[in-house]
Design a protein around this motif. Structure first.
Motif, PDB file in Angstrom:
ATOM      1  N   THR A 167       0.734  -1.167   0.025  1.00 49.56           N
ATOM      2  CA  THR A 167      -0.044   0.061  -0.127  1.00 49.56           C
ATOM      3  C   THR A 167       0.904   1.120   0.126  1.00 49.56           C
ATOM      4  N   MET A 168       1.999   1.193   0.755  1.00 47.58           N
ATOM      5  CA  MET A 168       2.909   2.478   0.995  1.00 47.58           C
ATOM      6  C   MET A 168       3.562   2.551  -0.591  1.00 47.58           C
ATOM      7  N   GLN A 190       2.619   1.796  -3.534  1.00 44.78           N
ATOM      8  CA  GLN A 190       1.436   2.270  -4.390  1.00 44.78           C
ATOM      9  C   GLN A 190       1.272   3.671  -4.218  1.00 44.78           C
ATOM     10  N   ARG A 191       1.179   4.145  -2.988  1.00 45.99           N
ATOM     11  CA  ARG A 191       0.679   5.614  -2.780  1.00 45.99           C
ATOM     12  C   ARG A 191       2.091   6.451  -3.037  1.00 45.99           C
ATOM     13  N   LEU A 192       3.242   5.944  -2.905  1.00 45.50           N
ATOM     14  CA  LEU A 192       4.605   6.434  -3.180  1.00 45.50           C
ATOM     15  C   LEU A 192       5.035   6.647  -4.604  1.00 45.50           C
ATOM     16  N   GLY A 193       4.359   5.732  -5.476  1.00 47.87           N
ATOM     17  CA  GLY A 193       4.683   5.537  -6.843  1.00 47.87           C
ATOM     18  C   GLY A 193       6.109   4.674  -6.889  1.00 47.87           C
ATOM     19  N   ALA A 197       6.138  12.866   0.025  1.00 50.02           N
ATOM     20  CA  ALA A 197       4.752  12.815  -0.463  1.00 50.02           C
ATOM     21  C   ALA A 197       3.882  13.033   0.566  1.00 50.02           C
ATOM     22  N   MET A 198       4.240  13.568   1.683  1.00 51.80           N
ATOM     23  CA  MET A 198       3.168  13.496   2.830  1.00 51.80           C
ATOM     24  C   MET A 198       3.164  15.318   2.862  1.00 51.80           C
TER      25      MET A 198
END
Length: 75
Positions: free
Chosen positions: A5-6, A8-11, A32-33
């Motif tokens: 999941t991390m 995917q969210r961070l590319g 990314a935050m």
């Protein structure tokens, strides 16, 4: 998993996230935050007692196992 999941969210790939975490390079995560969230996390990381408390949580332990390739995540 949390690691997937991390990633995917961070590319990134899970292996890239694992490698960066193991080397201590959190720039991708912080970049990314939301800046306020990143500042709060940095504050916790600079406080040894707060960091130890955070790292002892079940969620953190699961993520640590995934980042270090520690096998079964308990599912």
């Amino acid at each position: 998993t949390l690691l997937n999941t991390m990633a995917q969210r961070l590319g990134a790939t899970p292996d890239q996230i694992r490698s960066e975490a193991q080397s201590g390079d959190l720039s991708r995560l912080f970049g990314a935050m939301d800046p306020n969230d990143a500042a709060r996390i940095q504050k916790v990381l600079n406080d040894r007692a707060a960091t130890e408390k955070l790292l002892s949580s079940p969620q953190a332990q699961q993520l640590i196992r995934q980042l270090t390739g520690g096998g079964n995540t308990g599912r």
